[in-house]
Design a protein around this motif. Structure first.
Motif, PDB file in Angstrom:
ATOM      1  N   VAL A 288       0.840  -1.203   0.000  1.00 46.07           N
ATOM      2  CA  VAL A 288       0.000   0.000   0.000  1.00 46.07           C
ATOM      3  C   VAL A 288       0.874   1.251   0.000  1.00 46.07           C
ATOM      4  CG1 VAL A 288      -1.648   1.337   1.375  1.00 46.07           C
ATOM      5  CG2 VAL A 288      -2.030  -1.098   1.010  1.00 46.07           C
ATOM      6  N   LYS A 289       1.952   1.248   0.785  1.00 42.59           N
ATOM      7  CA  LYS A 289       2.866   2.390   0.791  1.00 42.59           C
ATOM      8  C   LYS A 289       3.454   2.631  -0.593  1.00 42.59           C
ATOM      9  CE  LYS A 289       4.986   2.908   5.335  1.00 42.59           C
ATOM     10  NZ  LYS A 289       6.202   2.644   6.092  1.00 42.59           N
ATOM     11  N   GLU A 290       3.879   1.561  -1.234  1.00 43.85           N
ATOM     12  CA  GLU A 290       4.509   1.668  -2.548  1.00 43.85           C
ATOM     13  C   GLU A 290       3.531   2.094  -3.639  1.00 43.85           C
ATOM     14  OE1 GLU A 290       6.294  -2.157  -3.168  1.00 43.85           O
ATOM     15  OE2 GLU A 290       7.923  -1.769  -1.768  1.00 43.85           O
ATOM     16  N   HIS A 291       2.245   1.823  -3.447  1.00 47.29           N
ATOM     17  CA  HIS A 291       1.247   2.105  -4.482  1.00 47.29           C
ATOM     18  C   HIS A 291       0.232   3.178  -4.075  1.00 47.29           C
ATOM     19  CE1 HIS A 291       2.927  -1.801  -5.584  1.00 47.29           C
ATOM     20  NE2 HIS A 291       2.655  -1.449  -6.822  1.00 47.29           N
ATOM     21  N   ALA A 292       0.489   3.861  -2.994  1.00 47.23           N
ATOM     22  CA  ALA A 292      -0.468   4.848  -2.475  1.00 47.23           C
ATOM     23  C   ALA A 292      -0.805   5.915  -3.512  1.00 47.23           C
ATOM     24  CB  ALA A 292       0.072   5.487  -1.200  1.00 47.23           C
ATOM     25  N   PHE A 293       0.184   6.425  -4.217  1.00 43.22           N
ATOM     26  CA  PHE A 293      -0.054   7.481  -5.195  1.00 43.22           C
ATOM     27  C   PHE A 293      -0.993   6.989  -6.299  1.00 43.22           C
ATOM     28  CE2 PHE A 293       1.080   9.943  -9.015  1.00 43.22           C
ATOM     29  CZ  PHE A 293       0.795  11.217  -8.542  1.00 43.22           C
ATOM     30  N   ALA A 294      -0.738   5.811  -6.832  1.00 41.50           N
ATOM     31  CA  ALA A 294      -1.588   5.254  -7.897  1.00 41.50           C
ATOM     32  C   ALA A 294      -3.017   5.028  -7.402  1.00 41.50           C
ATOM     33  CB  ALA A 294      -1.000   3.956  -8.421  1.00 41.50           C
ATOM     34  N   ILE A 295      -3.139   4.572  -6.173  1.00 41.43           N
ATOM     35  CA  ILE A 295      -4.471   4.327  -5.606  1.00 41.43           C
ATOM     36  C   ILE A 295      -5.235   5.637  -5.461  1.00 41.43           C
ATOM     37  CG2 ILE A 295      -5.689   3.549  -3.525  1.00 41.43           C
ATOM     38  CD1 ILE A 295      -3.359   1.501  -3.165  1.00 41.43           C
ATOM     39  N   VAL A 296      -4.597   6.655  -4.917  1.00 41.18           N
ATOM     40  CA  VAL A 296      -5.251   7.954  -4.722  1.00 41.18           C
ATOM     41  C   VAL A 296      -5.668   8.550  -6.064  1.00 41.18           C
ATOM     42  CG1 VAL A 296      -4.862  10.338  -3.954  1.00 41.18           C
ATOM     43  CG2 VAL A 296      -4.163   8.434  -2.500  1.00 41.18           C
ATOM     44  N   ILE A 297      -4.774   8.539  -7.043  1.00 38.78           N
ATOM     45  CA  ILE A 297      -5.090   9.095  -8.372  1.00 38.78           C
ATOM     46  C   ILE A 297      -6.250   8.345  -9.003  1.00 38.78           C
ATOM     47  CG2 ILE A 297      -4.206   9.385 -10.740  1.00 38.78           C
ATOM     48  CD1 ILE A 297      -3.175  11.454  -8.710  1.00 38.78           C
ATOM     49  N   THR A 298      -6.253   7.034  -8.894  1.00 40.87           N
ATOM     50  CA  THR A 298      -7.338   6.227  -9.462  1.00 40.87           C
ATOM     51  C   THR A 298      -8.675   6.583  -8.832  1.00 40.87           C
ATOM     52  OG1 THR A 298      -5.775   4.438  -9.889  1.00 40.87           O
ATOM     53  CG2 THR A 298      -8.101   3.868  -9.926  1.00 40.87           C
ATOM     54  N   TYR A 299      -8.705   6.724  -7.519  1.00 41.09           N
ATOM     55  CA  TYR A 299      -9.964   7.053  -6.862  1.00 41.09           C
ATOM     56  C   TYR A 299     -10.404   8.493  -7.152  1.00 41.09           C
ATOM     57  CZ  TYR A 299     -10.581   2.570  -4.708  1.00 41.09           C
ATOM     58  OH  TYR A 299     -10.817   1.238  -4.525  1.00 41.09           O
ATOM     59  N   ILE A 300      -9.472   9.398  -7.318  1.00 43.20           N
ATOM     60  CA  ILE A 300      -9.831  10.770  -7.715  1.00 43.20           C
ATOM     61  C   ILE A 300     -10.465  10.754  -9.109  1.00 43.20           C
ATOM     62  CG2 ILE A 300      -8.865  13.023  -8.408  1.00 43.20           C
ATOM     63  CD1 ILE A 300      -6.890  12.720  -6.040  1.00 43.20           C
ATOM     64  N   LEU A 301      -9.875   9.996 -10.020  1.00 45.31           N
ATOM     65  CA  LEU A 301     -10.449   9.886 -11.367  1.00 45.31           C
ATOM     66  C   LEU A 301     -11.835   9.250 -11.323  1.00 45.31           C
ATOM     67  CD1 LEU A 301      -7.288   8.822 -13.390  1.00 45.31           C
ATOM     68  CD2 LEU A 301      -8.439  11.056 -13.417  1.00 45.31           C
ATOM     69  N   TRP A 302     -12.016   8.299 -10.439  1.00 38.21           N
ATOM     70  CA  TRP A 302     -13.317   7.644 -10.291  1.00 38.21           C
ATOM     71  C   TRP A 302     -14.379   8.648  -9.833  1.00 38.21           C
ATOM     72  CZ3 TRP A 302     -15.016   5.628  -5.132  1.00 38.21           C
ATOM     73  CH2 TRP A 302     -16.243   4.988  -5.207  1.00 38.21           C
ATOM     74  N   VAL A 303     -14.031   9.446  -8.840  1.00 35.77           N
ATOM     75  CA  VAL A 303     -14.968  10.464  -8.342  1.00 35.77           C
ATOM     76  C   VAL A 303     -15.275  11.482  -9.439  1.00 35.77           C
ATOM     77  CG1 VAL A 303     -15.220  12.373  -6.704  1.00 35.77           C
ATOM     78  CG2 VAL A 303     -14.366  10.168  -5.908  1.00 35.77           C
ATOM     79  N   LEU A 304     -14.251  11.915 -10.177  1.00 34.21           N
ATOM     80  CA  LEU A 304     -14.468  12.870 -11.276  1.00 34.21           C
ATOM     81  C   LEU A 304     -15.375  12.271 -12.344  1.00 34.21           C
ATOM     82  CD1 LEU A 304     -10.914  14.441 -11.677  1.00 34.21           C
ATOM     83  CD2 LEU A 304     -12.964  15.507 -10.703  1.00 34.21           C
ATOM     84  N   PHE A 305     -15.182  11.015 -12.654  1.00 30.26           N
ATOM     85  CA  PHE A 305     -16.035  10.347 -13.635  1.00 30.26           C
ATOM     86  C   PHE A 305     -17.485  10.319 -13.160  1.00 30.26           C
ATOM     87  CE2 PHE A 305     -17.981   6.468 -15.392  1.00 30.26           C
ATOM     88  CZ  PHE A 305     -17.883   6.771 -16.747  1.00 30.26           C
ATOM     89  N   ALA A 306     -17.685  10.021 -11.873  1.00 30.43           N
ATOM     90  CA  ALA A 306     -19.048  10.003 -11.324  1.00 30.43           C
ATOM     91  C   ALA A 306     -19.667  11.397 -11.386  1.00 30.43           C
ATOM     92  CB  ALA A 306     -19.028   9.488  -9.883  1.00 30.43           C
ATOM     93  N   LEU A 307     -18.874  12.435 -11.133  1.00 34.63           N
ATOM     94  CA  LEU A 307     -19.387  13.808 -11.229  1.00 34.63           C
ATOM     95  C   LEU A 307     -19.747  14.171 -12.667  1.00 34.63           C
ATOM     96  CD1 LEU A 307     -16.957  15.650  -8.765  1.00 34.63           C
ATOM     97  CD2 LEU A 307     -19.382  15.097  -8.394  1.00 34.63           C
ATOM     98  N   VAL A 308     -18.957  13.719 -13.621  1.00 34.32           N
ATOM     99  CA  VAL A 308     -19.266  13.983 -15.040  1.00 34.32           C
ATOM    100  C   VAL A 308     -20.562  13.277 -15.417  1.00 34.32           C
ATOM    101  CG1 VAL A 308     -18.493  13.511 -17.406  1.00 34.32           C
ATOM    102  CG2 VAL A 308     -16.892  14.445 -15.730  1.00 34.32           C
ATOM    103  N   LEU A 309     -20.719  12.038 -14.977  1.00 32.67           N
ATOM    104  CA  LEU A 309     -21.968  11.317 -15.262  1.00 32.67           C
ATOM    105  C   LEU A 309     -23.164  12.061 -14.657  1.00 32.67           C
ATOM    106  CD1 LEU A 309     -21.137   7.527 -14.725  1.00 32.67           C
ATOM    107  CD2 LEU A 309     -21.604   8.675 -16.876  1.00 32.67           C
TER     108      LEU A 309
END
Length: 177
Positions: free
Chosen positions: A106-127
């Motif tokens: 999780v430490k090694e991949h924290a940045f990728a996880i955060v970016i992915t979830y931010i994109l997910w939230v943005l996608f939901a807002l666009v929808l």
């Protein structure tokens, strides 16, 4: 298991074979301080080292763990007891190893996880902006969220299993395996 007894036995074997702690450490690829810690009973040698010591001294691992040379009868009696005691004395339990490697991943991949979830939230807002029904936005967003979670969780567990079962505990586990 009496680690002090085992350590004393290891010291005795080393002296019988006319090795200094430094010489034995060099043969095994460890420091003389590590040998000293084993011989005082402060630490137990890892399995890999027990195998090497067993070969070097022409004894069984069971004899090393018992801290004495065993007769055939003693060997059979002590084998099961030694295994159980060794497992109980093991430095890390399976759950501790799993927790360690999960946290590391999780430490090694924290940045990728955060970016992915931010994109997910943005996608939901666009929808939501396209005036789609709430249940549709929620359904699509939920499906994507669960998929993302499953993806990251499966990657993490594959990494943990590789580190515990496919790799060596005492060596760093590469995340690219």
């Amino acid at each position: 298991m009496d680690m002090v007894k085992m350590g004393g036995f290891l010291a005795e074997l080393r002296k019988e074979h006319h090795f200094t702690q430094a010489e034995l450490g060099e043969k095994l690829g460890v420091t003389n301080k590590t040998i000293s810690r084993w011989e005082t009973g402060n630490y137990m040698p890892p399995v890999e080292m027990l195998e090497q010591l067993s070969t070097l001294y022409d004894l069984s691992i069971n004899e090393l763990l018992c801290g004495k040379k065993l007769t055939a009868e003693e060997y059979k009696d002590m084998a099961e007891t030694t295994i159980k005691e060794t497992l109980q004395e093991s430095a890390f339990t399976l759950k501790e190893k799993q927790a360690f490697f999960k946290k590391k991943w999780v430490k090694e991949h924290a940045f990728a996880i955060v970016i992915t979830y931010i994109l997910w939230v943005l996608f939901a807002l666009v929808l939501a902006k396209y005036a789609l029904p709430v249940y549709l936005v929620g359904g699509i967003g939920g499906f994507i969220g669960v998929t993302i979670y499953a993806f990251f969780h499966n990657r993490m567990m594959a990494y943990v299993e590789t580190c515990i079962y496919g790799g060596k505990w005492n060596q760093p586990c590469d995340s690219d395996r």
